[in-house]
Scaffold this active site. Structure first.
Site, PDB file in Angstrom:
ATOM      1  N   GLY A   7       0.809  -1.209   0.000  1.00 15.76           N
ATOM      2  CA  GLY A   7       0.000   0.000   0.000  1.00 15.76           C
ATOM      3  C   GLY A   7       0.843   1.260   0.000  1.00 15.76           C
ATOM      4  O   GLY A   7       1.971   1.280   0.519  1.00 15.76           O
ATOM      5  N   ALA A   8       0.290   2.299  -0.596  1.00 17.83           N
ATOM      6  CA  ALA A   8       0.954   3.610  -0.589  1.00 17.83           C
ATOM      7  C   ALA A   8      -0.030   4.652  -0.087  1.00 17.83           C
ATOM      8  O   ALA A   8      -0.166   5.730  -0.642  1.00 17.83           O
ATOM      9  CB  ALA A   8       1.461   3.968  -1.983  1.00 17.83           C
ATOM     10  N   GLY A   9      -0.746   4.274   0.980  1.00 22.36           N
ATOM     11  CA  GLY A   9      -1.657   5.202   1.621  1.00 22.36           C
ATOM     12  C   GLY A   9      -0.908   6.074   2.605  1.00 22.36           C
ATOM     13  O   GLY A   9       0.251   6.440   2.374  1.00 22.36           O
ATOM     14  N   GLY A  12       1.925   3.562   4.841  1.00 17.05           N
ATOM     15  CA  GLY A  12       2.842   2.953   3.886  1.00 17.05           C
ATOM     16  C   GLY A  12       3.501   3.980   2.991  1.00 17.05           C
ATOM     17  O   GLY A  12       4.695   3.891   2.687  1.00 17.05           O
ATOM     18  N   ASN A 103      -2.595  -2.706  14.477  1.00 10.85           N
ATOM     19  CA  ASN A 103      -2.842  -2.514  15.902  1.00 10.85           C
ATOM     20  C   ASN A 103      -3.263  -3.825  16.558  1.00 10.85           C
ATOM     21  O   ASN A 103      -3.849  -4.701  15.933  1.00 10.85           O
ATOM     22  CB  ASN A 103      -3.951  -1.469  16.094  1.00 10.85           C
ATOM     23  N   LYS A 185       1.398  -0.165  23.369  1.00  9.36           N
ATOM     24  CA  LYS A 185       0.655   0.628  22.388  1.00  9.36           C
ATOM     25  C   LYS A 185      -0.806   0.199  22.350  1.00  9.36           C
ATOM     26  O   LYS A 185      -1.699   1.039  22.280  1.00  9.36           O
ATOM     27  CB  LYS A 185       1.276   0.495  20.999  1.00  9.36           C
ATOM     28  N   GLU A 268     -12.077  -0.802  13.363  1.00  9.83           N
ATOM     29  CA  GLU A 268     -11.410  -2.029  13.821  1.00  9.83           C
ATOM     30  C   GLU A 268     -11.928  -2.436  15.204  1.00  9.83           C
ATOM     31  O   GLU A 268     -11.155  -2.714  16.110  1.00  9.83           O
ATOM     32  CB  GLU A 268      -9.901  -1.814  13.861  1.00  9.83           C
TER      33      GLU A 268
END
Length: 308
Positions: A7-9, A12, A103, A185, A268
């Site tokens: 991905g290139a969102g 990423g 996550n 986290k 999520e």
């Protein structure tokens, strides 16, 4: 070392872009539409740490993968994990290391079953980043980190080699306690997601409300108890910083899950909150506040699905 960024969102695109900017061997696995955008406008990063436009970044589509990669950097949403696995599976060879930045913990089981535990490192990132209307990657705050490591805590040769490649990115590095990092986290994320989604407002507004600070700390206590039962009790400076962020007066901070609800997007719920509750049940730990938040999120999902 060849790195495939899935991905290139926002995430990423940012970390993959910074690696590409430093001259690393990076390829982005994208769909046809995103490939076209990157070919025409380039990968554009707007950031307090410096803007950059990377013209015609190397891309590949799932149907055209022919080579195996040394590292797969995975940053999809949990609900997209199955589709992501199908897309990058042809790139995984006997020596490939997968660094997931999702996550929670549930994705580790899925990746282990599919590729084998030996190929799956622990990983996490912390960054405030989004895609704007022009499909540019916009970093909202200068803080950023990307950590990875062997899940048994050893500092292996492959982790050292990956760390060398990733050293060009500010805040990126290997960790000898990656599972502890991931749990800490998750505790923070589940706490802020449950709180801001349920109360439909930022931390500062919750703190200012009667009983708000106690509610926030109560959520944090529930999540902390689950982590402790799993052998990863949060503590130290990073946990104290998380606690401070979660109770800061006037803070505009919200969880990305809350912003997804505002946008009418998928959330999520099961991966971040539901799995925490499942682990609480296994350990016989009461988590009433988390359960209320989870019911709220599942009601949102039902209404969203009903409304198309």
């Amino acid at each position: 070392m060849r790195v495939l960024v899935v991905g290139a969102g926002a995430i990423g695109g940012y970390f993959g872009g910074r690696l590409l900017q430093a001259g690393r061997d990076i390829t982005f696995l994208v769909r046809e539409k995103r490939a076209s955008e990157l070919a025409s406008a380039g990968l554009v990063i707007r950031s307090p740490n410096g803007d950059v436009t990377l013209k015609k970044p190397p891309t590949v589509e799932a149907s055209t993968i022919k080579d195996k990669f040394d590292v797969v950097l995975l940053s999809c949403k949990a609900y997209d994990l199955d589709d992501a696995i199908k897309s990058f599976a042809p790139a995984v060879g006997a020596q490939t290391s997968i660094i997931p930045m999702l996550n929670g913990m549930l994705h580790l089981d899925t990746l282990d079953r599919t590729f084998g535990r030996e190929r799956v490192l622990g990983g996490l990132c912390a960054i405030a980043v989004t895609l704007n209307a022009q499909r540019e990657v916009v970093q909202l705050q200068p803080m950023q980190s990307l950590n990875f490591g062997e899940r048994d805590g050893t500092m292996s040769d492959r982790v050292r080699a990956i760390a060398e490649v990733f050293s060009s990115v500010n805040g990126a590095g290997a960790s000898a306690h990656i599972m502890q990092d991931m749990w800490e986290k998750w505790v923070f994320l589940a706490s802020i997601a449950a709180s801001t989604c349920l109360m439909r407002g930022p931390v500062g507004a919750i703190v200012a409300a009667p009983g708000g600070k106690d509610f926030l700390l109560g959520i944090l206590d529930e999540c902390t108890a689950v982590a402790k039962a799993a052998g990863h009790e949060p503590g130290g400076p990073s946990f104290q910083r998380f606690k401070g962020l979660l109770t800061a007066e006037g803070s505009p901070m919200t969880a990305s899950m809350f912003r997804d609800i505002q946008a009418g997007a998928k959330v999520e719920a099961d991966h971040v909150i539901g799995d925490m509750i499942a682990r609480a049940d296994d350990a016989k730990i009461p988590v009433p506040k988390l359960r209320t938040a989870y019911t709220h999120l599942k009601a949102y999902e039902t209404l969203r699905e009903a409304n198309g």
